[in-house]
Design a protein around this motif. Sequence first.
Motif, PDB file in Angstrom:
ATOM      1  N   ASP A 232      27.814  -4.834  -3.070  1.00  0.00           N
ATOM      2  CA  ASP A 232      26.571  -5.424  -3.393  1.00  0.00           C
ATOM      3  C   ASP A 232      26.678  -6.048  -4.482  1.00  0.00           C
ATOM      4  O   ASP A 232      25.814  -7.349  -4.786  1.00  0.00           O
ATOM      5  N   TRP A 233      27.153  -5.596  -5.674  1.00  0.00           N
ATOM      6  CA  TRP A 233      27.120  -6.098  -7.005  1.00  0.00           C
ATOM      7  C   TRP A 233      27.972  -7.339  -7.147  1.00  0.00           C
ATOM      8  O   TRP A 233      27.384  -8.441  -7.519  1.00  0.00           O
ATOM      9  N   VAL A 234      29.244  -7.409  -6.424  1.00  0.00           N
ATOM     10  CA  VAL A 234      29.934  -8.524  -6.523  1.00  0.00           C
ATOM     11  C   VAL A 234      29.214  -9.744  -5.461  1.00  0.00           C
ATOM     12  O   VAL A 234      29.165 -10.862  -5.857  1.00  0.00           O
ATOM     13  N   ARG A 235      28.642  -9.451  -4.347  1.00  0.00           N
ATOM     14  CA  ARG A 235      28.096 -10.333  -3.503  1.00  0.00           C
ATOM     15  C   ARG A 235      26.823 -11.072  -3.958  1.00  0.00           C
ATOM     16  O   ARG A 235      26.828 -12.110  -4.073  1.00  0.00           O
ATOM     17  N   GLU A 236      25.882 -10.092  -4.585  1.00  0.00           N
ATOM     18  CA  GLU A 236      24.825 -10.608  -5.232  1.00  0.00           C
ATOM     19  C   GLU A 236      24.988 -11.789  -6.426  1.00  0.00           C
ATOM     20  O   GLU A 236      24.504 -12.624  -6.641  1.00  0.00           O
ATOM     21  N   ARG A 237      26.286 -11.493  -7.269  1.00  0.00           N
ATOM     22  CA  ARG A 237      26.697 -12.334  -8.215  1.00  0.00           C
ATOM     23  C   ARG A 237      27.177 -13.477  -7.682  1.00  0.00           C
ATOM     24  O   ARG A 237      26.787 -14.822  -8.427  1.00  0.00           O
ATOM     25  N   LEU A 238      27.977 -13.339  -6.654  1.00  0.00           N
ATOM     26  CA  LEU A 238      28.166 -14.845  -5.777  1.00  0.00           C
ATOM     27  C   LEU A 238      27.019 -15.491  -5.218  1.00  0.00           C
ATOM     28  O   LEU A 238      27.116 -16.800  -5.293  1.00  0.00           O
ATOM     29  N   TRP A 239      26.356 -14.626  -4.904  1.00  0.00           N
ATOM     30  CA  TRP A 239      25.210 -15.395  -4.139  1.00  0.00           C
ATOM     31  C   TRP A 239      24.482 -16.184  -5.262  1.00  0.00           C
ATOM     32  O   TRP A 239      24.059 -17.465  -4.988  1.00  0.00           O
ATOM     33  N   TYR A 240      24.137 -15.856  -6.365  1.00  0.00           N
ATOM     34  CA  TYR A 240      23.561 -16.449  -7.385  1.00  0.00           C
ATOM     35  C   TYR A 240      24.285 -17.567  -8.181  1.00  0.00           C
ATOM     36  O   TYR A 240      23.749 -18.455  -8.707  1.00  0.00           O
ATOM     37  N   GLY A 241      25.582 -17.086  -8.381  1.00  0.00           N
ATOM     38  CA  GLY A 241      26.274 -17.857  -9.139  1.00  0.00           C
ATOM     39  C   GLY A 241      27.546 -18.632  -8.369  1.00  0.00           C
ATOM     40  O   GLY A 241      27.785 -19.984  -9.163  1.00  0.00           O
ATOM     41  N   ALA A 242      27.899 -18.495  -7.328  1.00  0.00           N
ATOM     42  CA  ALA A 242      28.872 -19.303  -6.754  1.00  0.00           C
ATOM     43  C   ALA A 242      28.648 -19.337  -5.120  1.00  0.00           C
ATOM     44  O   ALA A 242      29.765 -18.576  -4.400  1.00  0.00           O
ATOM     45  N   PRO A 243      27.630 -19.865  -4.732  1.00  0.00           N
ATOM     46  CA  PRO A 243      27.442 -19.649  -3.241  1.00  0.00           C
ATOM     47  C   PRO A 243      28.418 -20.084  -2.261  1.00  0.00           C
ATOM     48  O   PRO A 243      28.798 -19.530  -1.151  1.00  0.00           O
ATOM     49  N   GLU A 244      29.517 -21.111  -2.676  1.00  0.00           N
ATOM     50  CA  GLU A 244      30.405 -21.577  -1.699  1.00  0.00           C
ATOM     51  C   GLU A 244      31.429 -20.301  -1.684  1.00  0.00           C
ATOM     52  O   GLU A 244      31.988 -20.074  -0.365  1.00  0.00           O
ATOM     53  N   ALA A 245      31.752 -19.711  -2.984  1.00  0.00           N
ATOM     54  CA  ALA A 245      32.905 -18.669  -2.892  1.00  0.00           C
ATOM     55  C   ALA A 245      32.251 -17.501  -1.985  1.00  0.00           C
ATOM     56  O   ALA A 245      32.854 -16.873  -1.267  1.00  0.00           O
ATOM     57  N   HIS A 246      30.880 -17.119  -2.059  1.00  0.00           N
ATOM     58  CA  HIS A 246      30.027 -15.993  -1.426  1.00  0.00           C
ATOM     59  C   HIS A 246      30.337 -16.308   0.240  1.00  0.00           C
ATOM     60  O   HIS A 246      30.921 -15.532   0.805  1.00  0.00           O
ATOM     61  N   ARG A 248      32.930 -18.226   1.655  1.00  0.00           N
ATOM     62  CA  ARG A 248      34.180 -17.962   1.854  1.00  0.00           C
ATOM     63  C   ARG A 248      34.678 -16.609   2.119  1.00  0.00           C
ATOM     64  O   ARG A 248      35.396 -16.352   3.070  1.00  0.00           O
ATOM     65  N   LEU A 249      34.068 -15.699   1.250  1.00  0.00           N
ATOM     66  CA  LEU A 249      34.383 -14.302   1.584  1.00  0.00           C
ATOM     67  C   LEU A 249      33.735 -13.588   2.730  1.00  0.00           C
ATOM     68  O   LEU A 249      34.206 -12.869   3.498  1.00  0.00           O
ATOM     69  N   ALA A 250      32.769 -14.576   3.110  1.00  0.00           N
ATOM     70  CA  ALA A 250      31.776 -13.981   4.497  1.00  0.00           C
ATOM     71  C   ALA A 250      32.693 -14.058   5.672  1.00  0.00           C
ATOM     72  O   ALA A 250      32.388 -13.297   6.420  1.00  0.00           O
ATOM     73  N   LEU A 254      33.336  -9.747   4.995  1.00  0.00           N
ATOM     74  CA  LEU A 254      32.918  -8.826   3.868  1.00  0.00           C
ATOM     75  C   LEU A 254      31.258  -8.509   4.063  1.00  0.00           C
ATOM     76  O   LEU A 254      30.741  -7.601   3.603  1.00  0.00           O
ATOM     77  N   TRP A 255      30.717  -9.692   4.251  1.00  0.00           N
ATOM     78  CA  TRP A 255      29.255  -9.554   4.503  1.00  0.00           C
ATOM     79  C   TRP A 255      28.873 -10.758   5.379  1.00  0.00           C
ATOM     80  O   TRP A 255      29.715 -11.516   5.723  1.00  0.00           O
ATOM     81  N   ARG A 256      27.586 -10.899   5.259  1.00  0.00           N
ATOM     82  CA  ARG A 256      26.959 -12.061   6.136  1.00  0.00           C
ATOM     83  C   ARG A 256      26.999 -13.396   5.391  1.00  0.00           C
ATOM     84  O   ARG A 256      26.991 -13.485   4.237  1.00  0.00           O
ATOM     85  N   PRO A 257      27.327 -14.450   6.077  1.00  0.00           N
ATOM     86  CA  PRO A 257      27.015 -15.787   5.339  1.00  0.00           C
ATOM     87  C   PRO A 257      25.624 -16.078   4.892  1.00  0.00           C
ATOM     88  O   PRO A 257      24.780 -15.617   5.367  1.00  0.00           O
ATOM     89  N   MET A 258      25.448 -16.755   3.787  1.00  0.00           N
ATOM     90  CA  MET A 258      24.309 -17.204   3.303  1.00  0.00           C
ATOM     91  C   MET A 258      23.314 -17.948   4.344  1.00  0.00           C
ATOM     92  O   MET A 258      24.047 -18.857   5.266  1.00  0.00           O
ATOM     93  N   PRO A 259      22.166 -17.710   4.818  1.00  0.00           N
ATOM     94  CA  PRO A 259      21.521 -18.388   5.575  1.00  0.00           C
ATOM     95  C   PRO A 259      21.042 -19.799   5.190  1.00  0.00           C
ATOM     96  O   PRO A 259      21.060 -20.244   3.905  1.00  0.00           O
ATOM     97  N   ARG A 260      20.761 -20.745   6.297  1.00  0.00           N
ATOM     98  CA  ARG A 260      20.362 -22.069   6.059  1.00  0.00           C
ATOM     99  C   ARG A 260      18.756 -21.900   6.205  1.00  0.00           C
ATOM    100  O   ARG A 260      18.405 -21.428   7.459  1.00  0.00           O
ATOM    101  N   LEU A 261      17.932 -21.919   5.145  1.00  0.00           N
ATOM    102  CA  LEU A 261      16.497 -21.554   5.149  1.00  0.00           C
ATOM    103  C   LEU A 261      15.825 -22.937   5.380  1.00  0.00           C
ATOM    104  O   LEU A 261      16.143 -24.132   4.725  1.00  0.00           O
ATOM    105  N   PRO A 262      14.704 -22.918   6.089  1.00  0.00           N
ATOM    106  CA  PRO A 262      13.707 -24.005   6.218  1.00  0.00           C
ATOM    107  C   PRO A 262      13.057 -24.261   4.840  1.00  0.00           C
ATOM    108  O   PRO A 262      12.921 -23.351   4.215  1.00  0.00           O
TER     109      PRO A 262
END
Length: 414
Positions: A232-246, A248-250, A254-262
Amino acid sequence: MRPVANSFRQRLAPLLLVLASTLLTLLVLEAAVRVLRRGEGGGKEAAEILHYTEYDPILGWSKMPGSRVAYRRREYTVEVAINGHGLRDPERGYEAPPGTTRILALGDSFIEGYTVPLAQTATQVLESSLGGGGCAAQVINGGTAGYSNDQELLFYQTEGHRYAPRIVVLFFYYNDVVYNDRQEFFGAPKPVFEMGEGWLCVHRLPVKEPSSPGPPEPAVEDEERSGSALVDWVRERLWYGAPEAHDRLARLGLWRPMPRLPTRMELRVYERRSVEEIEDAWAKTAAILAAADREARSRGARFLVVHVPSRLEIDDRTWRLSRHLYGWDEAGWDRRRVAQRLKEVGARSGIPVLDLTEALRRASEGDPKPYFTYDGHWSRVGHRVAAEEVQRFIAGHGWLEGCAQPAIAVNAGR
């Protein structure tokens, strides 16, 4: 066969040693992250605001005199105490002590400042800095979480003016634009002005009583949790700091890809193209700010609007994250648009506008940062920067009448 087996074991031994060392390292890191996060508070699900606000027939909600609550969030633990007049401020009467200049700060949660102890809020840092420079001044904290400019104007008209401030400072945030034209804030009823022939009148008083006990906070968008604190710690830091890397690992599971929000309507103030609802909201916003300026001047006070940039306006990583989440492109979206339009409103109405963007951007190059990572509000650094810039403006423009012009306390509040 024995030499072959021995050779195999000799080659396997270093690999097993590396695997064992790696596993041990991961276990140690997992344990360390769990220990570090054990003291963290929760997210916004505690809804602390419900414990110290109540229904207000004019403002929608207001803070209960004498109430207190502890905010326990992952990045801070802060006790919020409300004084006898319903402000997050020291106890003081409506009448200023002799020879004391008063400044009234109007705003939302940034000015209420529940993310930092009272002494570190922008209003208290400014007051301390002015006093340290030989200026007898009090800075009244009129901020209330969730307020938009219409509620801030009504608060000044009904309560804030009683402190007889010589300077009124309204802190403006991007979502003020849309909520100035709405009758609710995330389901909580609020007042709204109607426009007619250049004048404003409140649509309906008293404000409708809420079906739930107070103004909720917007939901947190990143709520995924796994069984591992380290993951969770790694995922959160990628979420806020490197969404593309997040993402790629998804793809590796390892976890769900980031959503595409309205894109929520309040965020469309950053859109380059004209949107009718946004244009209507800006027109009402301009009228509200002009009315606040007239109200202040009619009471012998000076009026200043301060632009509080959202974190995406000053932080490149947050801007990339926003573009990734909402699918924005550079051609259609401009993170400087709100500040530019606010300055245009000020220029047309003769209202000075102080933009904190560049000062906060400079502060973001250091550590700690002026904004929290997960919360999105100011840290103590953000409050300090805001106080410094307001002091610099009012001192530089000679607004501290009857008071020696203080030197700017650059390190105030550290």
